[in-house]
Design a protein around this motif. Sequence first.
Motif, PDB file in Angstrom:
ATOM      1  N   LEU A  38      25.619  24.563  54.145  1.00 31.25           N
ATOM      2  CA  LEU A  38      25.344  25.874  54.327  1.00 31.25           C
ATOM      3  C   LEU A  38      26.472  26.582  55.139  1.00 31.25           C
ATOM      4  O   LEU A  38      26.800  26.169  56.353  1.00 31.25           O
ATOM      5  CB  LEU A  38      24.051  25.742  55.323  1.00 31.25           C
ATOM      6  CG  LEU A  38      23.121  26.950  55.555  1.00 31.25           C
ATOM      7  CD1 LEU A  38      22.620  27.803  54.332  1.00 31.25           C
ATOM      8  CD2 LEU A  38      22.015  26.492  56.468  1.00 31.25           C
ATOM      9  N   ILE A  39      26.752  27.763  54.798  1.00 28.60           N
ATOM     10  CA  ILE A  39      27.921  28.531  55.680  1.00 28.60           C
ATOM     11  C   ILE A  39      27.289  30.017  55.547  1.00 28.60           C
ATOM     12  O   ILE A  39      26.163  30.643  54.989  1.00 28.60           O
ATOM     13  CB  ILE A  39      29.177  28.588  54.932  1.00 28.60           C
ATOM     14  CG1 ILE A  39      29.035  29.345  53.299  1.00 28.60           C
ATOM     15  CG2 ILE A  39      29.597  27.403  54.646  1.00 28.60           C
ATOM     16  CD1 ILE A  39      30.240  29.547  52.717  1.00 28.60           C
TER      17      ILE A  39
ATOM     18  N   VAL B 105      26.945  24.029  58.090  1.00 30.62           N
ATOM     19  CA  VAL B 105      25.884  23.116  58.434  1.00 30.62           C
ATOM     20  C   VAL B 105      25.671  22.258  57.251  1.00 30.62           C
ATOM     21  O   VAL B 105      25.637  22.694  56.042  1.00 30.62           O
ATOM     22  CB  VAL B 105      24.513  23.898  58.725  1.00 30.62           C
ATOM     23  CG1 VAL B 105      23.475  23.159  59.040  1.00 30.62           C
ATOM     24  CG2 VAL B 105      24.811  24.683  59.876  1.00 30.62           C
ATOM     25  N   ILE B 106      25.702  21.153  57.418  1.00 32.03           N
ATOM     26  CA  ILE B 106      25.479  20.058  56.288  1.00 32.03           C
ATOM     27  C   ILE B 106      24.171  19.271  56.674  1.00 32.03           C
ATOM     28  O   ILE B 106      23.700  19.169  57.812  1.00 32.03           O
ATOM     29  CB  ILE B 106      26.643  19.100  56.244  1.00 32.03           C
ATOM     30  CG1 ILE B 106      26.790  18.386  57.402  1.00 32.03           C
ATOM     31  CG2 ILE B 106      27.909  20.012  55.818  1.00 32.03           C
ATOM     32  CD1 ILE B 106      27.948  17.142  57.293  1.00 32.03           C
TER      33      ILE B 106
ATOM     34  N   SER C  97      34.227  23.775  60.265  1.00 30.91           N
ATOM     35  CA  SER C  97      33.996  22.650  61.087  1.00 30.91           C
ATOM     36  C   SER C  97      32.530  22.496  61.267  1.00 30.91           C
ATOM     37  O   SER C  97      31.590  23.421  61.294  1.00 30.91           O
ATOM     38  CB  SER C  97      34.602  22.887  62.317  1.00 30.91           C
ATOM     39  OG  SER C  97      33.817  23.531  63.431  1.00 30.91           O
ATOM     40  N   VAL C  98      32.206  21.504  61.296  1.00 31.02           N
ATOM     41  CA  VAL C  98      30.465  21.017  61.074  1.00 31.02           C
ATOM     42  C   VAL C  98      29.913  21.320  62.515  1.00 31.02           C
ATOM     43  O   VAL C  98      30.513  20.975  63.465  1.00 31.02           O
ATOM     44  CB  VAL C  98      30.246  19.509  60.510  1.00 31.02           C
ATOM     45  CG1 VAL C  98      28.891  19.295  60.640  1.00 31.02           C
ATOM     46  CG2 VAL C  98      30.955  19.318  59.515  1.00 31.02           C
TER      47      VAL C  98
ATOM     48  N   GLN D  44      23.203  28.997  67.063  1.00 28.80           N
ATOM     49  CA  GLN D  44      24.660  29.537  66.842  1.00 28.80           C
ATOM     50  C   GLN D  44      25.282  29.028  65.574  1.00 28.80           C
ATOM     51  O   GLN D  44      26.250  29.710  65.319  1.00 28.80           O
ATOM     52  CB  GLN D  44      25.477  29.097  68.005  1.00 28.80           C
ATOM     53  CG  GLN D  44      25.052  29.493  69.285  1.00 28.80           C
ATOM     54  CD  GLN D  44      25.031  31.079  69.384  1.00 28.80           C
ATOM     55  OE1 GLN D  44      26.041  31.641  68.661  1.00 28.80           O
ATOM     56  NE2 GLN D  44      23.999  31.583  69.833  1.00 28.80           N
ATOM     57  N   ALA D  45      24.667  28.116  64.954  1.00 25.76           N
ATOM     58  CA  ALA D  45      25.494  27.450  63.782  1.00 25.76           C
ATOM     59  C   ALA D  45      26.120  28.431  62.729  1.00 25.76           C
ATOM     60  O   ALA D  45      27.079  28.207  62.285  1.00 25.76           O
ATOM     61  CB  ALA D  45      24.325  26.346  63.227  1.00 25.76           C
ATOM     62  N   LEU D  46      25.365  29.608  62.313  1.00 26.95           N
ATOM     63  CA  LEU D  46      25.557  30.283  61.649  1.00 26.95           C
ATOM     64  C   LEU D  46      26.298  31.730  62.009  1.00 26.95           C
ATOM     65  O   LEU D  46      26.424  32.362  61.257  1.00 26.95           O
ATOM     66  CB  LEU D  46      24.456  30.726  60.436  1.00 26.95           C
ATOM     67  CG  LEU D  46      24.009  29.532  59.596  1.00 26.95           C
ATOM     68  CD1 LEU D  46      22.748  29.938  58.974  1.00 26.95           C
ATOM     69  CD2 LEU D  46      25.219  29.127  58.611  1.00 26.95           C
ATOM     70  N   HIS D  47      26.592  31.668  63.211  1.00 25.98           N
ATOM     71  CA  HIS D  47      26.996  33.062  63.657  1.00 25.98           C
ATOM     72  C   HIS D  47      28.894  33.066  63.653  1.00 25.98           C
ATOM     73  O   HIS D  47      29.358  33.798  64.421  1.00 25.98           O
ATOM     74  CB  HIS D  47      26.568  33.237  65.331  1.00 25.98           C
ATOM     75  CG  HIS D  47      25.110  33.490  65.148  1.00 25.98           C
ATOM     76  ND1 HIS D  47      24.685  34.900  64.721  1.00 25.98           N
ATOM     77  CD2 HIS D  47      23.872  33.023  65.260  1.00 25.98           C
ATOM     78  CE1 HIS D  47      23.353  34.939  64.838  1.00 25.98           C
ATOM     79  NE2 HIS D  47      23.024  33.724  65.090  1.00 25.98           N
ATOM     80  N   GLY D  48      29.122  31.928  63.114  1.00 23.50           N
ATOM     81  CA  GLY D  48      30.739  31.682  63.293  1.00 23.50           C
ATOM     82  C   GLY D  48      31.029  31.781  61.763  1.00 23.50           C
ATOM     83  O   GLY D  48      30.483  30.978  61.066  1.00 23.50           O
TER      84      GLY D  48
END
Lengths: 110, 892
Positions: free
Chosen positions: B273-274, B222-223, B254-255, B213-217
């Motif tokens: 990473l965004i 992500v760091i 937000s991380v 889910q990390a890149l779906h917002g």
Amino acid sequence: MNKEYLGEFEELVLTMVGILQEEAYGNAIVGEIDQRVGRKVNLSAVHVTLYRLEDKGYVKSYMGGSTNARGGRRKRIFQVTNAGLAMLRARKEQQVQLWKLIPQLKMSAL
Amino acid sequence: MNKKPPSLASRFLALYCPESLIEGIEGDLQEQFEYDVKQTGERAARRKYVWNVIKFFRPAIILRNKFRNHLFQQHMLQNYFKIAFRSLWRAKVHSLINVLGLSLGIACCILISLFVRDELTFDRMHKNADRIYRVYSREDWGEKQQFFNTVTPFPMGPALKDNLPEVEHQVRVNNINAQLKVGESQFNETVVVAGQDFFDVFDFKTIVGDRQQALHGQSNVVISKRMADKYFGTADPLNKVIAIQLGENFEDFSVKAVAENTPSNSSTQFDVLISELNYPKLYNQNLLTSSWFNIIPETYVMLKQGTDPTAVEKKFPSMFRTIIGEDNFKKSKYAPGLQPLTDIHLNTNYPVGIAPVSNPKYSYILAAIALLILFVACINFVTLSVGRSMQRAKEVGIRKVVGAMRVQLVTQFIGEAIIVSLIAMVIGAGLAFANLPLFNDLAGKQLLFPLNGFMILIITSLLLVIGLISGSYPAFVLSSFKPIAILKGALQTGSSKQNVRKVLVGVQLVLSIFLISSTLLMRKQLTFLQNKNMGFNKEQLAEIQLNVPRGGTLATRVNAGFEKAERFKTELEKFPDILAVCASAHDFGNGAWTNVGYTDDKNVYRTFNLNIVDDEYLPTLKMELASGRNFSDANPSDKRHSVIVNEAFAKEYGWTDAIGKRIPGKNFQDHEVIGVIKDFNYASLYTKVQPLVIVEDPSIILSGIENINIDNSPIPKLMVRLKSGNMATATTQLKEVWNRVSGEEEFSFAFVDQAMAKQYRNDQNLGRIVSIAAILAILIGSLGLYALASLAMQNRTKEISIRKVLGATENSLLVLLSKEYVVLVVVCLILSVPATWYLMANWLSTFEYRVAIGFDVFLLAGSISLIMALGTICFQMLKTVWTSPMKNLKYE
């Protein structure tokens, strides 16, 4: 591989050696298997198996007396050793044990 | 019973069947045959007999008893071990030389195999690696306007995914430089913007957080572990806020996940990473959806299982014809394609995109060097063992008399070789482990020393290869001795064996001379690179990256940068240690300058590089004008009207007097050339100086161009000339001013000479590796030569003594003894010249500016080897020559 391991064919050949006693040599074993189990087996396969059993110490061999048949060549006669006999016995018991564990089918269930 | 089985078959049986079995088998076959004759007739019986014989031809029969060598009995093995250690111990020096040489070779091999493995396994850690492809773009507008790139337009990825059912995922990846704020601290980081399916395509591991889910917002980030430690230390980074400047303002992210640091053998590297959901804040709508000729991100696609990429590529033409329109398609010959992910790192035929590409040549060279050193060490082993064979001859004789078979002796000696290599292996692995940091530094890698299957494989194969190669020749030589000859004492060192050793030592020498001369040449070229007059003064010159808020067009940002630079200039002028300050859109050593292309009035497509500067640029960098004048603030029209070109530019356009000329493009704004600057190397010395235009206002040029290629941000940099001798105070003053003007922004500062030297890092490292290899080769080679000489001298002791008795002088004896070695070195020198010449010319050809290969290098290399060789053997020679002849002769 476990040294105690005995393949299906090895077991068959070993049993035949036990049955044939003094007459246990390549051709006789092929014939015996055909006669008793109705299975056509290869002479070379029997030979190889016999040598392998010998390596494992379940049979031993010696050369029989010469005859005029076979072009004067002696037979290599095989004999079950004590280890071989013990192995056969262990296998039999194992199989009986396992057989007992199978729930016996009732005719009514069919 | 008169029917006989086929004799050919019987003979064949007799051929392969072990003797112990043949009687039983043949008998059985015969019996079967006789039975069959009765049953089925002779023909069928014969056929069956033949068939049976063939069936007996099987490993269990043929090989029976062959492998059961009863000679390998435990006590014999024990004896071999004991003798091996005794003989090693007896010849301590020789053993030491062997072990030392081999362990150096092994250490090199281990390290370089780690390197090569890292290179070859690039991007293979993703489980779907074989289904991932990078899209490349190719356009051909005719007339030198061919564009081939591994970055693509923004709409490429979505278009492929929407139109082709074979594409399972598409991911766009690009890097932006951005300011980051964590709490009060501010950082300058490379932020990777990636498609939402990034983690479905690439298997980068996350430590905490939901990677799916990390890149779906839009406001998720992500760091990497590295950054988590840098920003938050030991605190839990999850859901912490990081502000990233995307537009004009800082936006809160937000991380959502912390990823493991990307492996060094991954093409895609990320720390921050965004999601691509942020694209609208970075690029305009037109660029994102319909601009097919602006290429920015790398596009990766993952094809469905079992899809043939060429089949997918075949669908491209018809697809793009509809998407970009018939007209555009025809004019541009639009032809994108797919490049396998695993191909990216080592294929230099594709242009470099965002992922770095390395030349596979580097791996080959390193592997070759490792093998050469190992080979030199193995040769040592062989020469020494053969040399010592006299001492072992008696042992061999006795063993043979007592009944040893040749196979046993061979096994014994190969076994001894393996014992030696085993000891060398332990030391070598230790050396490799200890020197890994040094090697990482040289190779520019972050390799670890793994104790995994690969390492075990390398170690065992090295062990076997070394043991067998270096053990087999001595083993066969030693075991071939005739016992009678040995024990009678009639055995003499054959001159043939002497020759074999000489050839082997010669090979070592050729390799050493090759490595020495390569080192010298590379050093010469690298010093040349360092000291080449670049056309400007790069000493005590610093470059400082300015930060300009995002948002607005590039032109406004560039202008904002120059305004900021003016503030710095006024502040910095107060310090006496700061001699001059200027601003420039491009600096040195950080990649290509902006390149533009246009069609001139004769319809020829031309390109040149472009830099935007202020009027202080030329004096600060101490550049010289060939003619004309510099920009001047006193002349206000310079800002809007004047351009300066370099000599290469004037030459390309055939201008003898460039002043007052106009660049021949229709749409350029009104302008004139006011000066011609002498060529200076603004790129690296790998390439020629390209035509360059310098302006104060880029709009003069930008209005008339058709293509622009911006590899590096043209946001202005400050160039500062510092007073020599006071660098430390000057840099602190710079930092102070920076803090006053720019506040919390990160201060990124570099010296131009260092930044430019960095461009040659790979070659500098190669140079250092080759010189280390040369030193090792000389070291190992001289060890071998030393041992060889000591054996040769032993054999000649009596000859020398007799010569002395007969009146030879010490000097004449030294000449006599050293003559053959001098001849050897000279021959080897001659042999090594062509190879060195060829390989070095090859390496030098990568540089546009290079030194010539002269004979001085070879002479120097030859003299070094000669001195090394004579130095090594002179101790042995002197010992032999100085010994009183009486000592050597009195027992005769």
